[in-house]
Motif scaffolding. Structure first.
Motif, short mmCIF file in Angstrom:
data_model
loop_
_atom_site.label_atom_id
_atom_site.label_comp_id
_atom_site.label_asym_id
_atom_site.label_seq_id
_atom_site.Cartn_x
_atom_site.Cartn_y
_atom_site.Cartn_z
N ARG A 1 31.15 57.03 -3.25
CA ARG A 1 32.65 56.72 -3.56
C ARG A 1 33.13 55.68 -2.78
O ARG A 1 34.14 54.77 -2.97
N GLY A 2 32.63 55.38 -1.51
CA GLY A 2 32.89 54.31 -0.59
C GLY A 2 32.61 52.87 -1.09
O GLY A 2 33.12 51.86 -0.56
N LEU A 3 31.52 52.96 -2.05
CA LEU A 3 31.44 51.48 -2.47
C LEU A 3 31.82 51.40 -3.92
O LEU A 3 31.54 50.24 -4.41
N LEU A 4 32.63 52.43 -4.68
CA LEU A 4 33.06 52.24 -5.76
C LEU A 4 33.43 50.82 -6.33
O LEU A 4 33.05 50.25 -7.35
N LYS A 5 34.41 50.51 -5.62
CA LYS A 5 35.26 49.10 -6.01
C LYS A 5 34.12 48.17 -5.80
O LYS A 5 34.28 47.07 -6.78
N ASP A 6 33.28 47.86 -4.91
CA ASP A 6 32.39 46.74 -4.74
C ASP A 6 31.51 46.82 -6.03
O ASP A 6 31.26 45.78 -6.40
N LEU A 7 30.97 47.96 -6.28
CA LEU A 7 30.05 48.23 -7.37
C LEU A 7 30.69 47.76 -8.63
O LEU A 7 29.94 46.92 -9.62
N GLN A 8 31.96 48.16 -8.88
CA GLN A 8 32.44 47.84 -10.20
C GLN A 8 32.92 46.36 -10.31
O GLN A 8 32.83 45.59 -11.35
N ALA A 9 32.87 45.61 -9.25
CA ALA A 9 33.21 44.22 -8.95
C ALA A 9 31.96 43.25 -8.92
O ALA A 9 32.29 42.06 -9.08
N ALA A 10 31.08 43.94 -8.71
CA ALA A 10 29.71 43.19 -8.53
C ALA A 10 29.45 42.35 -9.79
O ALA A 10 29.25 42.97 -10.68
#
Length: 279
Positions: free
Chosen positions: A18-27
């Motif tokens: 969950r702490g990486l969700l935004k980065d994973l979605q934007a990658a």
């Protein structure tokens, strides 16, 4: 939209945290090839997090790595939970599911991955539970070698025990290279000898992670730091022996800038490429 299977070709992945969700979605495409999910953390999840899972699962293949099956535990296997996992795996077209060669519960959850005794009795016991799990799941299971800091009983060494379980259960191995290194330092064996003695046809994936140096003779598996040079070297040895298997970079907390994780993924890709050339 159909989701592709995790390729057995060289590929790199990250855990869906969950702490990486935004980065994973934007990658952008190419930063990573697959995402690893702990199914018990996502089964039945709705709202924004559930929507994020669905969106990412449409873009990337998922691999699943369980946390709470307690394959070596004294309590009966939770067949209801395994049925839920099967539905989750089928829904997301997940080909590969792994769990830990350990136990984590008795009458309740113990919130840690505890070591099994390396005995013939334990081989028979855990292998039977793996076979039962595979029957319920309708697919092969991979078990992961775990880090441990106290050995309850050792009639054989870890690699002999692991091979015996893999053969009797007829299951696969998710090779955690950092755990091999941590255990080798903490318990005084040669990590390269461990790799050399693992049956190569059983390895279907790898994990690599950082650890904490408590002292020269005590390493703590944390998943909260960058991968150490010695572990990178051991990963290269693993590719030379087992091929460039799909590899997950584990990071569970203390997240750096996403670019730092991508740089570690690129190191994995480089080592995989070198392994392919050697092969």
């Amino acid at each position: 939209m159909q989701t592709p299977h995790v390729s057995r070709q060289p590929s790199v992945g990250l855990g869906l945290r969950r702490g990486l969700l935004k980065d994973l979605q934007a990658a952008p495409a190419g930063d990573f090839d697959f995402l690893e999910v702990a199914p018990e953390n996502w089964i039945g999840v709705g709202g924004a997090h559930g929507a994020a899972l669905r969106e990412l699962a449409e873009r990337y293949p998922l691999s699943c790595h369980g946390l709470s099956l307690s394959l070596g535990g004294p309590a009966p296997l939770d067949s209801g939970f395994l049925q839920e996992v099967r539905v989750f795996l089928d829904h997301h077209r997940v080909e590969h599911y792994s769990e830990h060669l350990s136990y984590c519960s008795d009458d309740g959850h113990l919130y840690d991955l505890l070591p099994l005794p390396f005995t013939e009795e334990a081989v028979h016991y855990v292998a039977a539970r793996i076979r039962q799990s595979q029957d319920i799941l309708g697919r092969r299971l991979a078990v992961e070698n775990v880090s441990y800091y106290a050995a309850p009983r050792q009639d054989m060494d870890e690699v002999t025990f692991t091979n015996a379980v893999l053969r009797e259960a007829d299951c696969d191995l998710l090779l955690d290279v950092n755990n091999v290194y941590v255990n080798a330092i903490n318990h005084g064996f040669d990590p390269r000898d461990f790799l050399a003695r693992i049956e190569p046809g059983r390895v279907v994936g790898m994990h690599v992670a950082g650890h904490f140096d408590e002292s020269d003779s005590l390493k703590i598996d944390t998943h909260g730091a960058s991968v150490k040079p010695q572990v990178w070297s051991l990963l290269a040895e693993a590719y030379a022996r087992f091929g460039a298997q799909p590899t997950l970079l584990e990071r569970d907390f203390n997240f750096p800038a996403f670019a730092e994780l991508v740089a570690e993924l690129q190191t994995i890709r480089r080592l995989q490429g070198e392994g392919v050339q050697r092969g």
